[in-house]
Design a protein around this motif. Structure first.
Motif, PDB file in Angstrom:
ATOM      1  N   GLY A 137       0.819  -1.206   0.000  1.00 35.20           N
ATOM      2  CA  GLY A 137       0.000   0.000   0.000  1.00 35.20           C
ATOM      3  C   GLY A 137       0.853   1.256   0.000  1.00 35.20           C
ATOM      4  N   PHE A 138       0.341   2.299  -0.610  1.00 40.41           N
ATOM      5  CA  PHE A 138       1.011   3.597  -0.590  1.00 40.41           C
ATOM      6  C   PHE A 138      -0.022   4.681  -0.821  1.00 40.41           C
ATOM      7  N   VAL A 173      13.954   1.479 -10.208  1.00 39.17           N
ATOM      8  CA  VAL A 173      14.173   1.686  -8.768  1.00 39.17           C
ATOM      9  C   VAL A 173      15.647   1.926  -8.470  1.00 39.17           C
ATOM     10  N   VAL A 174      16.539   1.254  -9.199  1.00 42.24           N
ATOM     11  CA  VAL A 174      17.966   1.475  -8.983  1.00 42.24           C
ATOM     12  C   VAL A 174      18.331   2.920  -9.322  1.00 42.24           C
ATOM     13  N   ARG A 196       5.105  -2.971  -7.397  1.00 41.45           N
ATOM     14  CA  ARG A 196       6.258  -3.800  -7.739  1.00 41.45           C
ATOM     15  C   ARG A 196       7.559  -3.059  -7.440  1.00 41.45           C
ATOM     16  N   GLN A 197       7.572  -1.776  -7.744  1.00 38.08           N
ATOM     17  CA  GLN A 197       8.780  -1.000  -7.505  1.00 38.08           C
ATOM     18  C   GLN A 197       9.029  -0.814  -6.009  1.00 38.08           C
ATOM     19  N   ILE A 198       7.971  -0.617  -5.244  1.00 36.83           N
ATOM     20  CA  ILE A 198       8.133  -0.491  -3.788  1.00 36.83           C
ATOM     21  C   ILE A 198       8.667  -1.801  -3.204  1.00 36.83           C
ATOM     22  N   GLN A 202      12.236  -2.444  -1.238  1.00 44.66           N
ATOM     23  CA  GLN A 202      12.365  -3.131   0.048  1.00 44.66           C
ATOM     24  C   GLN A 202      13.377  -4.265  -0.040  1.00 44.66           C
ATOM     25  N   CYS A 203      13.344  -5.029  -1.121  1.00 52.13           N
ATOM     26  CA  CYS A 203      14.279  -6.140  -1.288  1.00 52.13           C
ATOM     27  C   CYS A 203      15.721  -5.657  -1.372  1.00 52.13           C
ATOM     28  N   LEU A 204      15.935  -4.502  -2.001  1.00 46.76           N
ATOM     29  CA  LEU A 204      17.284  -3.992  -2.230  1.00 46.76           C
ATOM     30  C   LEU A 204      17.740  -3.023  -1.151  1.00 46.76           C
ATOM     31  N   GLY A 205      16.867  -2.720  -0.181  1.00 46.93           N
ATOM     32  CA  GLY A 205      17.232  -1.774   0.860  1.00 46.93           C
ATOM     33  C   GLY A 205      17.352  -0.348   0.361  1.00 46.93           C
TER      34      GLY A 205
END
Length: 286
Positions: A137-138, A173-174, A196-198, A202-205
């Protein structure tokens, strides 16, 4: 961190009206916040790119008064950064190779966290991100609260394609993190991509910026204006007609006695507030 916004076109054609609306909207938000407006050319999909369009878009923007605060970033020059992010996900066992064809998935989503097809020594796999059953959610600054069950909507989505090209979601995202983007202002057609980008952030910190999705400009037939639909390019040698239309689309009509792009943008900025932008997700291009 001070405000940083960006406009990130794909070089699949010349600047058209829908892209001009996104550029103007993101520029206004950045200038309203007293921040920076950056450019990024998303040129990581060679089969879809039109030769010369990146240069055409970058040359056209200043004619409309849209001058960036730094040189444009080209994604084609950022492969090492995407490789690093991919290896980080791989080391954390968050991605897996996949030989599944569209027929294997029967047009549906990949939901299993592992490839359904046997490895094929004669074929290069795509790489997918393992997606858990979670709700992302955002709060969109214009469209309000958004919630998406990532697994049922996107499934295990591709982050590196069979051809070796990195997918838009990962590169985006990068680079948003690399450029220090604090708010993403873009068209409403990318609203569904945001969860998906959020999740990837989160996965990449990586930090998560705020988001504002502008209404889409539609043609007379109710279709989204886009380069892939052969939308007519705007004319940078005669910029005021298209700029007037773009500002009117954003409910910032320019007085008829203003005939210079920089003055038109300054007039619009004097009257601008992000919450005053039109909220509807689709609007006819005037």
């Amino acid at each position: 961190m001070s405000y940083r916004g960006r406009f990130a076109p794909s070089p699949t054609g010349h600047l058209h009206f829908g892209s001009l609306v996104a550029a103007v909207g993101s520029w206004l938000c950045a200038r309203y916040a007293g921040g920076q407006w950056l450019l990024r050319v998303e040129d990581i999909d060679p089969p879809r790119e039109m030769p010369g369009s990146a240069e055409s878009i970058l040359a056209a923007l200043p004619a409309f008064g849209l001058v960036a605060d730094a040189p444009a970033l080209f994604q084609s020059q950022r492969m090492a950064a995407y490789d690093q992010a991919f290896e980080q996900l791989k080391a954390a066992n968050q991605v897996f190779p996949c030989w599944c064809s569209r027929n294997d998935l029967a047009g549906g989503l990949h939901l299993d966290g592992a490839c359904l097809a046997p490895p094929a020594a004669d074929r290069t796999p795509a790489w997918r991100l393992r997606v858990p059953d979670i709700d992302i959610g955002f709060d969109d600054a214009l469209q309000g609260r958004q919630t998406q069950n990532l697994r049922s909507t996107a499934g295990d989505f591709v982050i590196r394609r069979v051809e070796g090209y990195y997918a838009y979601q990962l590169a985006c995202v990068v680079d948003d993190a690399f450029q220090g983007v604090t708010q993403v202002v873009r068209g409403n057609d990318l609203l569904d991509s945001t969860p998906r980008q959020i999740f990837l952030q989160q996965c990449l910190g990586l930090p998560t910026p705020t988001y504002l999705h502008l209404p889409l400009a539609l043609d007379a037939g109710g279709r989204k204006l886009s380069k892939t639909e052969r939308a007519h390019p705007v004319d940078p040698t005669h910029p005021m007609p298209a700029l007037r239309r773009a500002l009117a689309f954003l409910d910032l009509a320019v007085p008829s006695d203003i005939v210079e792009p920089g003055l038109a943008l300054a007039d619009a900025l004097d009257r601008f507030a992000p919450e005053s932008l039109p909220h509807c997700s689709e609007r006819p291009a005037a």
